[in-house]
Design an enzyme around this catalytic site. Structure first.
Site, PDB file in Angstrom:
ATOM      1  N   LEU A 136      70.272  31.517  51.278  1.00 44.09           N
ATOM      2  CA  LEU A 136      69.953  30.084  51.378  1.00 44.09           C
ATOM      3  C   LEU A 136      68.443  29.879  51.449  1.00 44.09           C
ATOM      4  O   LEU A 136      67.911  29.360  52.431  1.00 44.09           O
ATOM      5  CB  LEU A 136      70.674  29.422  52.563  1.00 44.09           C
ATOM      6  CG  LEU A 136      72.196  29.375  52.473  1.00 44.09           C
ATOM      7  CD1 LEU A 136      72.797  28.637  53.674  1.00 44.09           C
ATOM      8  CD2 LEU A 136      72.682  28.699  51.187  1.00 44.09           C
ATOM      9  N   GLY A 195      75.545  30.700  40.299  1.00 42.04           N
ATOM     10  CA  GLY A 195      76.463  31.391  41.212  1.00 42.04           C
ATOM     11  C   GLY A 195      77.521  30.447  41.773  1.00 42.04           C
ATOM     12  O   GLY A 195      78.706  30.799  41.838  1.00 42.04           O
ATOM     13  N   THR A 254      68.504  38.009  32.396  1.00 42.18           N
ATOM     14  CA  THR A 254      68.032  36.861  31.616  1.00 42.18           C
ATOM     15  C   THR A 254      67.436  37.287  30.270  1.00 42.18           C
ATOM     16  O   THR A 254      66.920  38.409  30.145  1.00 42.18           O
ATOM     17  CB  THR A 254      66.961  36.105  32.431  1.00 42.18           C
ATOM     18  OG1 THR A 254      66.259  35.198  31.576  1.00 42.18           O
ATOM     19  CG2 THR A 254      65.916  37.049  33.036  1.00 42.18           C
ATOM     20  N   ASP A 255      67.443  36.356  29.318  1.00 40.20           N
ATOM     21  CA  ASP A 255      66.809  36.651  28.023  1.00 40.20           C
ATOM     22  C   ASP A 255      65.289  36.787  28.162  1.00 40.20           C
ATOM     23  O   ASP A 255      64.626  37.311  27.274  1.00 40.20           O
ATOM     24  CB  ASP A 255      67.170  35.582  26.975  1.00 40.20           C
ATOM     25  CG  ASP A 255      66.725  34.163  27.330  1.00 40.20           C
ATOM     26  OD1 ASP A 255      66.175  33.957  28.424  1.00 40.20           O
ATOM     27  OD2 ASP A 255      66.943  33.258  26.497  1.00 40.20           O
ATOM     28  N   GLU A 256      64.744  36.296  29.283  1.00 36.69           N
ATOM     29  CA  GLU A 256      63.278  36.321  29.437  1.00 36.69           C
ATOM     30  C   GLU A 256      62.723  37.742  29.521  1.00 36.69           C
ATOM     31  O   GLU A 256      61.529  37.950  29.339  1.00 36.69           O
ATOM     32  CB  GLU A 256      62.851  35.538  30.678  1.00 36.69           C
ATOM     33  CG  GLU A 256      63.227  34.088  30.556  1.00 36.69           C
ATOM     34  CD  GLU A 256      62.415  33.148  31.418  1.00 36.69           C
ATOM     35  OE1 GLU A 256      61.374  33.547  31.943  1.00 36.69           O
ATOM     36  OE2 GLU A 256      62.856  32.004  31.548  1.00 36.69           O
ATOM     37  N   PHE A 311      72.586  27.710  41.651  1.00 37.94           N
ATOM     38  CA  PHE A 311      73.110  26.912  40.528  1.00 37.94           C
ATOM     39  C   PHE A 311      74.242  27.634  39.786  1.00 37.94           C
ATOM     40  O   PHE A 311      75.405  27.214  39.821  1.00 37.94           O
ATOM     41  CB  PHE A 311      71.929  26.575  39.603  1.00 37.94           C
ATOM     42  CG  PHE A 311      72.280  26.130  38.220  1.00 37.94           C
ATOM     43  CD1 PHE A 311      73.238  25.145  38.003  1.00 37.94           C
ATOM     44  CD2 PHE A 311      71.620  26.674  37.112  1.00 37.94           C
ATOM     45  CE1 PHE A 311      73.546  24.720  36.715  1.00 37.94           C
ATOM     46  CE2 PHE A 311      71.914  26.256  35.825  1.00 37.94           C
ATOM     47  CZ  PHE A 311      72.890  25.288  35.626  1.00 37.94           C
TER      48      PHE A 311
HETATM   49  P1  NAD Z   1      69.036  29.641  41.682  1.00 37.89           P
HETATM   50  O1  NAD Z   1      67.589  29.755  42.033  1.00 37.89           O
HETATM   51  O2  NAD Z   1      69.654  28.311  41.541  1.00 37.89           O
HETATM   52  O3  NAD Z   1      69.912  30.452  42.744  1.00 37.89           O
HETATM   53  C1  NAD Z   1      69.525  31.681  43.287  1.00 37.89           C
HETATM   54  C2  NAD Z   1      70.332  31.910  44.554  1.00 37.89           C
HETATM   55  O4  NAD Z   1      69.994  33.193  45.099  1.00 37.89           O
HETATM   56  C3  NAD Z   1      70.061  30.873  45.666  1.00 37.89           C
HETATM   57  O5  NAD Z   1      71.266  30.407  46.196  1.00 37.89           O
HETATM   58  C4  NAD Z   1      69.258  31.660  46.693  1.00 37.89           C
HETATM   59  O6  NAD Z   1      69.432  31.190  48.018  1.00 37.89           O
HETATM   60  C5  NAD Z   1      69.813  33.063  46.501  1.00 37.89           C
HETATM   61  N1  NAD Z   1      68.888  34.116  46.946  1.00 37.89           N
HETATM   62  C6  NAD Z   1      67.553  34.226  46.663  1.00 37.89           C
HETATM   63  N2  NAD Z   1      67.049  35.322  47.249  1.00 37.89           N
HETATM   64  C7  NAD Z   1      68.088  35.938  47.887  1.00 37.89           C
HETATM   65  C8  NAD Z   1      68.188  37.132  48.638  1.00 37.89           C
HETATM   66  N3  NAD Z   1      67.134  37.895  48.889  1.00 37.89           N
HETATM   67  N4  NAD Z   1      69.397  37.464  49.141  1.00 37.89           N
HETATM   68  C9  NAD Z   1      70.485  36.668  48.923  1.00 37.89           C
HETATM   69  N5  NAD Z   1      70.432  35.532  48.228  1.00 37.89           N
HETATM   70  C10 NAD Z   1      69.251  35.171  47.710  1.00 37.89           C
HETATM   71  O7  NAD Z   1      69.193  30.489  40.356  1.00 37.89           O
HETATM   72  P2  NAD Z   1      70.196  30.376  39.119  1.00 37.89           P
HETATM   73  O8  NAD Z   1      69.561  29.549  38.083  1.00 37.89           O
HETATM   74  O9  NAD Z   1      71.548  30.032  39.619  1.00 37.89           O
HETATM   75  O10 NAD Z   1      70.180  31.876  38.602  1.00 37.89           O
HETATM   76  C11 NAD Z   1      71.141  32.823  39.035  1.00 37.89           C
HETATM   77  C12 NAD Z   1      70.890  34.149  38.360  1.00 37.89           C
HETATM   78  O11 NAD Z   1      70.963  33.985  36.945  1.00 37.89           O
HETATM   79  C13 NAD Z   1      69.498  34.725  38.632  1.00 37.89           C
HETATM   80  O12 NAD Z   1      69.622  36.099  38.787  1.00 37.89           O
HETATM   81  C14 NAD Z   1      68.702  34.379  37.381  1.00 37.89           C
HETATM   82  O13 NAD Z   1      67.675  35.314  37.160  1.00 37.89           O
HETATM   83  C15 NAD Z   1      69.778  34.453  36.331  1.00 37.89           C
HETATM   84  N6  NAD Z   1      69.544  33.608  35.145  1.00 37.89           N
HETATM   85  C16 NAD Z   1      69.323  32.273  35.270  1.00 37.89           C
HETATM   86  C17 NAD Z   1      69.167  31.484  34.135  1.00 37.89           C
HETATM   87  C18 NAD Z   1      68.937  30.001  34.213  1.00 37.89           C
HETATM   88  O14 NAD Z   1      68.670  29.381  33.181  1.00 37.89           O
HETATM   89  N7  NAD Z   1      69.064  29.361  35.367  1.00 37.89           N
HETATM   90  C19 NAD Z   1      69.207  32.090  32.875  1.00 37.89           C
HETATM   91  C20 NAD Z   1      69.424  33.466  32.779  1.00 37.89           C
HETATM   92  C21 NAD Z   1      69.607  34.203  33.932  1.00 37.89           C
HETATM   93  O1  TDX Z   2      57.877  20.518  34.194  1.00 31.34           O
HETATM   94  C1  TDX Z   2      58.173  21.256  33.248  1.00 31.34           C
HETATM   95  N1  TDX Z   2      57.693  20.979  32.004  1.00 31.34           N
HETATM   96  C2  TDX Z   2      57.955  21.739  30.909  1.00 31.34           C
HETATM   97  O2  TDX Z   2      57.481  21.438  29.806  1.00 31.34           O
HETATM   98  C3  TDX Z   2      59.014  22.422  33.412  1.00 31.34           C
HETATM   99  C4  TDX Z   2      59.579  22.782  34.759  1.00 31.34           C
HETATM  100  C5  TDX Z   2      59.277  23.181  32.301  1.00 31.34           C
HETATM  101  N2  TDX Z   2      58.763  22.870  31.096  1.00 31.34           N
HETATM  102  C6  TDX Z   2      59.066  23.746  29.931  1.00 31.34           C
HETATM  103  C7  TDX Z   2      58.766  25.211  30.150  1.00 31.34           C
HETATM  104  C8  TDX Z   2      59.808  25.908  29.297  1.00 31.34           C
HETATM  105  O3  TDX Z   2      59.342  26.000  27.960  1.00 31.34           O
HETATM  106  O4  TDX Z   2      60.478  23.694  29.728  1.00 31.34           O
HETATM  107  C9  TDX Z   2      61.003  24.963  29.354  1.00 31.34           C
HETATM  108  C10 TDX Z   2      62.059  25.380  30.359  1.00 31.34           C
HETATM  109  O5  TDX Z   2      61.415  25.600  31.593  1.00 31.34           O
HETATM  110  P1  TDX Z   2      62.210  26.125  32.897  1.00 31.34           P
HETATM  111  O6  TDX Z   2      63.324  25.197  33.202  1.00 31.34           O
HETATM  112  O7  TDX Z   2      61.210  26.394  33.966  1.00 31.34           O
HETATM  113  O8  TDX Z   2      62.887  27.452  32.337  1.00 31.34           O
HETATM  114  P2  TDX Z   2      62.291  28.817  31.780  1.00 31.34           P
HETATM  115  O9  TDX Z   2      60.886  29.011  32.155  1.00 31.34           O
HETATM  116  O10 TDX Z   2      62.625  28.867  30.310  1.00 31.34           O
HETATM  117  O11 TDX Z   2      63.206  29.852  32.593  1.00 31.34           O
HETATM  118  C11 TDX Z   2      64.623  29.572  32.786  1.00 31.34           C
HETATM  119  O12 TDX Z   2      65.425  30.247  31.863  1.00 31.34           O
HETATM  120  C12 TDX Z   2      65.653  31.613  32.038  1.00 31.34           C
HETATM  121  C13 TDX Z   2      65.078  29.862  34.206  1.00 31.34           C
HETATM  122  O13 TDX Z   2      64.265  29.184  35.124  1.00 31.34           O
HETATM  123  C14 TDX Z   2      65.141  31.319  34.479  1.00 31.34           C
HETATM  124  O14 TDX Z   2      65.650  31.557  35.778  1.00 31.34           O
HETATM  125  C15 TDX Z   2      66.014  31.962  33.461  1.00 31.34           C
HETATM  126  O15 TDX Z   2      65.993  33.342  33.615  1.00 31.34           O
END
Ligand code: NAD
Ligand code: TDX
Length: 342
Positions: free
Chosen positions: A36, A14, A124-126, A12
């Site tokens: 992938l 990336g 991540t903030d988590e 997503f």
């Molecule tokens: P995503 O799950 O959509 O994408 C992750 C990607 O990494 C995928 O394309 C997957 O195929 C690839 N991948 C997984 N394992 C791999 C491996 N071993 N080698 C190579 N590629 C691999 O995740 P995202 O939401 O795009 O998150 C991207 C980064 O940002 C992550 O590091 C996540 O921890 C961080 N992040 C995400 C959020 C969020 O809200 N989505 C918030 C803060 C930080």
């Molecule tokens: O079905 C659901 N119902 C629900 O109430 C899902 C999937 C989530 N939730 C709640 C849980 C959380 O309070 O919504 C909030 C957001 O959930 P997620 O989308 O799973 O995100 P979160 O757990 O906050 O983590 C995300 O943010 C930080 C990303 O997945 C992480 O990759 C990132 O690091």
């Protein structure tokens, strides 16, 4: 010309990042390394794969031999690759430790060996855990609560150690919850939008009052790029838009924007270890010259529009192995919610 290695570039954030870089029409060369997994999707890079500025390699960040081929000559690594879904980490944490911790360790080793001048860890903030009042600062302690956030924390600590011990020029970004186009429909906002569009129930965990600090994906991508170019090695940068919202508010807005029936909203049993609230102080990245451009409601409307227009993209995902995961995660919870009513 800068040569960038972007791991996880078919996911997503990336893929949004890679497309932002390529849209600038600079002479930069981008190598995407992505395994992938179920979350990676080559369709996310559609329209860009034939670009002479992009090379796509399918592979694992934990594959040292492959990294020996890709890393030499790279000017900057952006490590987006990770297992990312908290709920899946609760079901099975092994792949999180393998990729997020071990994979990052292998990548760090190869960055050091091949003298890569900059390494950006996308964190991540988590990692900070939950905060009741106020906002996390970069200097706050790491207190992760899920196998996902613990694995990301492990990576952050290794990244820090490679800087302190070997002088590797690393930077860490810790962003809040992203939303926007191309997010896998397992995550809260796209799950709720696509379920609403399909007339399916929206399963809200617990009392629906958990708070996340939401950021539109483009805003995060610009911040990550800025930190990569102007950040100070060894430093951590929080990236948040200051848009703290309760989940139930977002669910209701999604019902409003999609025009779906409000009866679809279901309160289901809570996520174990569910963090109550995330909020970030982002003054440090703002001091580099960054600010948000997309307000929450504008971003949410844009996102609903994108999922409405791109149904083929997400239906392909939802019709695959995702449906087994969905039944496992939500089947019993939704039945219980129905029984409570009946
Ligand atoms: P995503 O799950 O959509 O994408 C992750 C990607 O990494 C995928 O394309 C997957 O195929 C690839 N991948 C997984 N394992 C791999 C491996 N071993 N080698 C190579 N590629 C691999 O995740 P995202 O939401 O795009 O998150 C991207 C980064 O940002 C992550 O590091 C996540 O921890 C961080 N992040 C995400 C959020 C969020 O809200 N989505 C918030 C803060 C930080
Ligand atoms: O079905 C659901 N119902 C629900 O109430 C899902 C999937 C989530 N939730 C709640 C849980 C959380 O309070 O919504 C909030 C957001 O959930 P997620 O989308 O799973 O995100 P979160 O757990 O906050 O983590 C995300 O943010 C930080 C990303 O997945 C992480 O990759 C990132 O690091």
């Amino acid at each position: 010309m800068r040569k960038m290695l972007v791991t996880g570039g078919a996911g997503f954030i990336g893929s949004n990042f890679v497309k932002m870089i390529l849209d600038r029409k600079s002479s930069n060369r981008v190598i995407v390394l992505d395994k992938l997994t179920y979350a990676g999707n080559i369709d996310n890079l559609r329209g860009y794969l034939s670009s002479p500025h992009l090379d796509f390699v399918r592979g694992d960040i934990g594959n040292a031999q492959l990294l020996d081929l890709l890393v030499p000559g790279v000017d900057i690594i952006y490590n987006f690759a990770a297992e990312t879904h908290v709920d899946r980490s609760i079901l099975e944490g092994g792949s999180f430790v393998r990729t997020d911790v071990m994979g990052t360790f292998t990548l760090l080793q190869k960055a050091l060996e091949h003298k890569v001048p900059r390494f950006v860890q996308v964190s991540t903030d988590e990692v900070y855990g939950s905060i009741e009042k106020g906002r996390f600062l970069e200097t706050d302690p790491i207190m992760p609560n899920s196998p996902y956030s613990a694995s990301k924390s492990g990576a952050d600590l290794l990244v820090r150690a490679f800087h302190k011990t070997y002088g590797l020029p690393v930077l860490i970004t810790r962003s809040s919850n992203n939303y926007g186009p191309f997010q896998h429909p397992e995550k809260f906002i796209p799950l709720f939008i696509t379920n609403a569009l399909e007339g399916k129930e929206l399963p809200l965990y617990g009392d629906g009052r958990n708070v996340r600090d939401w950021i539109f994906v483009d805003d995060n991508c610009r911040a990550i790029d800025l930190v990569g170019r102007r950040g100070k090695p060894g430093e951590v940068y929080n990236i948040g838009a200051g848009a703290e919202k309760e989940n139930r508010y977002i669910a209701r807005k999604i019902l409003e924007f999609t025009g779906a029936d409000s009866g679809l909203l279901k309160f289901v049993s809570d996520r174990p270890g569910h963090d109550r609230r995330y909020a970030l102080n982002s003054a440090k990245v703002k001091a580099l010259g960054w600010k948000t451009r997309t307000s929450f409601l504008k971003g949410l409307e844009k996102t609903v529009r994108w999922y409405s227009k791109n149904q083929r993209w997400w239906k392909k995902i939802k019709e695959g192995s995702f449906s087994e995961y969905y039944d496992r995660m939500y089947g019993e919870r939704l039945d219980q919610a129905k029984n409570r009513k009946g």
